[in-house]
Design an enzyme around this catalytic site. Structure first.
Site, PDB file in Angstrom:
ATOM      1  N   GLY A  11       0.836  -1.204   0.000  1.00  0.00           N
ATOM      2  CA  GLY A  11       0.000   0.000   0.000  1.00  0.00           C
ATOM      3  C   GLY A  11       0.867   1.247   0.000  1.00  0.00           C
ATOM      4  N   ARG A  21      13.053  10.540  -3.318  1.00  0.00           N
ATOM      5  CA  ARG A  21      13.862  11.720  -3.680  1.00  0.00           C
ATOM      6  C   ARG A  21      15.208  11.707  -2.954  1.00  0.00           C
ATOM      7  NH1 ARG A  21      14.011  16.651  -0.919  1.00  0.00           N
ATOM      8  NH2 ARG A  21      14.435  18.536  -2.164  1.00  0.00           N
ATOM      9  N   ALA A  22      15.164  11.374  -1.665  1.00  0.00           N
ATOM     10  CA  ALA A  22      16.408  11.366  -0.884  1.00  0.00           C
ATOM     11  C   ALA A  22      17.353  10.267  -1.369  1.00  0.00           C
ATOM     12  CB  ALA A  22      16.092  11.196   0.600  1.00  0.00           C
ATOM     13  N   VAL A  23      16.798   9.079  -1.662  1.00  0.00           N
ATOM     14  CA  VAL A  23      17.645   7.973  -2.134  1.00  0.00           C
ATOM     15  C   VAL A  23      18.302   8.358  -3.458  1.00  0.00           C
ATOM     16  CG1 VAL A  23      17.644   5.589  -3.020  1.00  0.00           C
ATOM     17  CG2 VAL A  23      16.332   6.146  -0.941  1.00  0.00           C
ATOM     18  N   CYS A  73       2.096  -8.339  -5.533  1.00  0.00           N
ATOM     19  CA  CYS A  73       2.488  -9.294  -6.582  1.00  0.00           C
ATOM     20  C   CYS A  73       2.566 -10.715  -6.027  1.00  0.00           C
ATOM     21  CB  CYS A  73       3.844  -8.865  -7.151  1.00  0.00           C
ATOM     22  SG  CYS A  73       4.540 -10.022  -8.329  1.00  0.00           S
ATOM     23  N   GLY A 102       5.570  -1.663   3.601  1.00  0.00           N
ATOM     24  CA  GLY A 102       5.152  -2.141   4.914  1.00  0.00           C
ATOM     25  C   GLY A 102       5.675  -3.541   5.219  1.00  0.00           C
ATOM     26  N   ASP A 128      -0.171   2.268   8.464  1.00  0.00           N
ATOM     27  CA  ASP A 128      -0.716   1.482   9.581  1.00  0.00           C
ATOM     28  C   ASP A 128       0.085   1.562  10.885  1.00  0.00           C
ATOM     29  OD1 ASP A 128      -2.795   0.678   8.048  1.00  0.00           O
ATOM     30  OD2 ASP A 128      -1.961  -1.267   7.506  1.00  0.00           O
ATOM     31  N   GLU A 223     -10.815  -1.021  10.776  1.00  0.00           N
ATOM     32  CA  GLU A 223     -11.453  -1.984   9.861  1.00  0.00           C
ATOM     33  C   GLU A 223     -11.252  -3.443  10.278  1.00  0.00           C
ATOM     34  OE1 GLU A 223      -9.659  -1.840   5.919  1.00  0.00           O
ATOM     35  OE2 GLU A 223      -7.707  -1.469   6.814  1.00  0.00           O
ATOM     36  N   ARG A 254      -5.433   7.562   3.006  1.00  0.00           N
ATOM     37  CA  ARG A 254      -4.128   7.093   2.527  1.00  0.00           C
ATOM     38  C   ARG A 254      -3.475   8.082   1.563  1.00  0.00           C
ATOM     39  NH1 ARG A 254      -3.606   0.826   0.950  1.00  0.00           N
ATOM     40  NH2 ARG A 254      -3.732   1.525  -1.194  1.00  0.00           N
TER      41      ARG A 254
END
Ligand code: F6P
Length: 321
Positions: A11, A21-23, A73, A102, A128, A223, A254
């Site tokens: 998610g 951006r930082a990487v 996936c 996550g 989460d 939920e 989200r």
């Protein structure tokens, strides 16, 4: 180390773009080639990746979602799928992978390192807040603030009509979004997956509240709570005789521009990931402990068991009386 790749999976969460951006920019600064993999493990299996430059991550810091897109996936979950992903990384000459996601994404990334001894770094990206090894996950702060804003709005109309309103928030296994927003938003009741609540008592408290002058109530339900929102609404309606309304926040919570905290933490995670890789340190999960951004052993990080925040849960009950 010459060439690394970065991707997002599972998610999405607000702040993932700040981490990408930082990487990319710090990686280039340190002399690396940085590839971006599209659509998580699915894109990796499809060989869907491209070299990034400083400009490819321009104007994204303030955007929610992820510019690299994300996916869940099934094929990658198999031994053969993971082996094929490893093969593709080798074919592209990518020497290490930074994955932002996550718990499920981290488990998947761990398999690359376990099965193929491949260097990986994970950055905790999920609204989460369900990764117990770190005090914060990217996106949680933004999501809770979005929920808080919704509670404030719902409270106005609940109060105007003397109603009870149940607000459903995300959290399949972890009630942190409900707990934090419930405490900060002055909810009367919070229903979380970690605790079973006696709904009869809840209704009794609504009635007692009404008798003591409390005209409206807010219930926050994560939920993952075992009784559905619709069933709770009907039960409370039948037992209290009150008007009860349901608001499901779903994906609204989200999306959105990341908060200050999420942008800073995500940026620090991205910087740390590159720093570790350049120092030849792999198989780490980046996390926050005592205000410091550190790298944990990935497998150990995933073994840390979550502790339910019972104090917050009790505080909500005490303050709601
Ligand atoms: O990102 C975590 C999460 O938001 C959960 O709280 C939620 O149940 C789930 O993802 C839903 O995501 P999707 O519908 O995209 O699979």
């Amino acid at each position: 180390m010459r060439r690394i790749a970065v991707m997002t999976s599972g998610g999405d969460s607000p702040g993932m773009n700040a981490a990408i951006r930082a990487v990319v920019r710090f990686g280039i600064e340190r002399g690396l080639e940085v590839y971006g993999i599209e659509r998580g493990f699915q894109g990796l299996l499809d060989g869907d990746m491209h070299k990034m430059d400083r400009r490819s991550v321009g104007d994204i810091l303030q955007r929610g979602g992820t510019i690299l897109k994300t996916a869940r996936c099934k094929e990658y979950q198999t031994i053969e799928g993971t082996a094929r992903a490893h093969q593709i990384l080798e074919t592209f000459g990518i020497e290490a992978l930074v994955n932002i996601g996550g718990e499920g994404s981290m488990q998947g990334t761990l398999r690359l390192s376990r099965n193929h001894n491949y260097p990986v770094i994970c950055i905790p990206g999920t609204i989460d807040n369900d990764l117990a090894y770190t005090e914060m996950t990217i996106g949680f702060d933004t999501a809770v603030n979005t929920v808080l804003d919704a509670i404030t709005r719902v409270r106005d109309t609940s109060s105007a009509h003397d109603r009870t309103t149940l607000i459903e928030v995300m959290g399949r296994h972890c009630g942190d979004i409900a707990l934090y927003s419930g405490l900060a938003g002055g909810a009367e009741f919070v229903l979380v997956p970690e605790r079973e609540e006696n709904l009869k008592d809840l209704c009794q408290k609504i009635i007692e509240g009404k008798n003591s002058g409390k005209q409206h109530s807010i219930i926050i339900r994560a939920e993952g709570y075992p009784v559905s929102s619709q069933d709770v609404v009907e039960y409370v309606r039948n037992r209290t005789g009150q008007e009860v309304r349901l608001v499901v926040l779903s994906y609204l919570q989200r999306g959105g521009s990341p908060s200050l905290r999420d942008r800073i933490f995500a940026t620090e995670c991205g910087l740390k990931a590159v720093e570790l890789l350049c120092d030849g340190i792999y198989n780490k999960a980046i996390g926050l402990v005592g205000g410091e951004v550190v790298g944990f052993d990935l497998a150990e990080a995933l073994d840390v068991q979550p502790e339910f925040k019972a104090d917050m849960y009790e505080a909500i009950k005490i303050l709601a009386k």
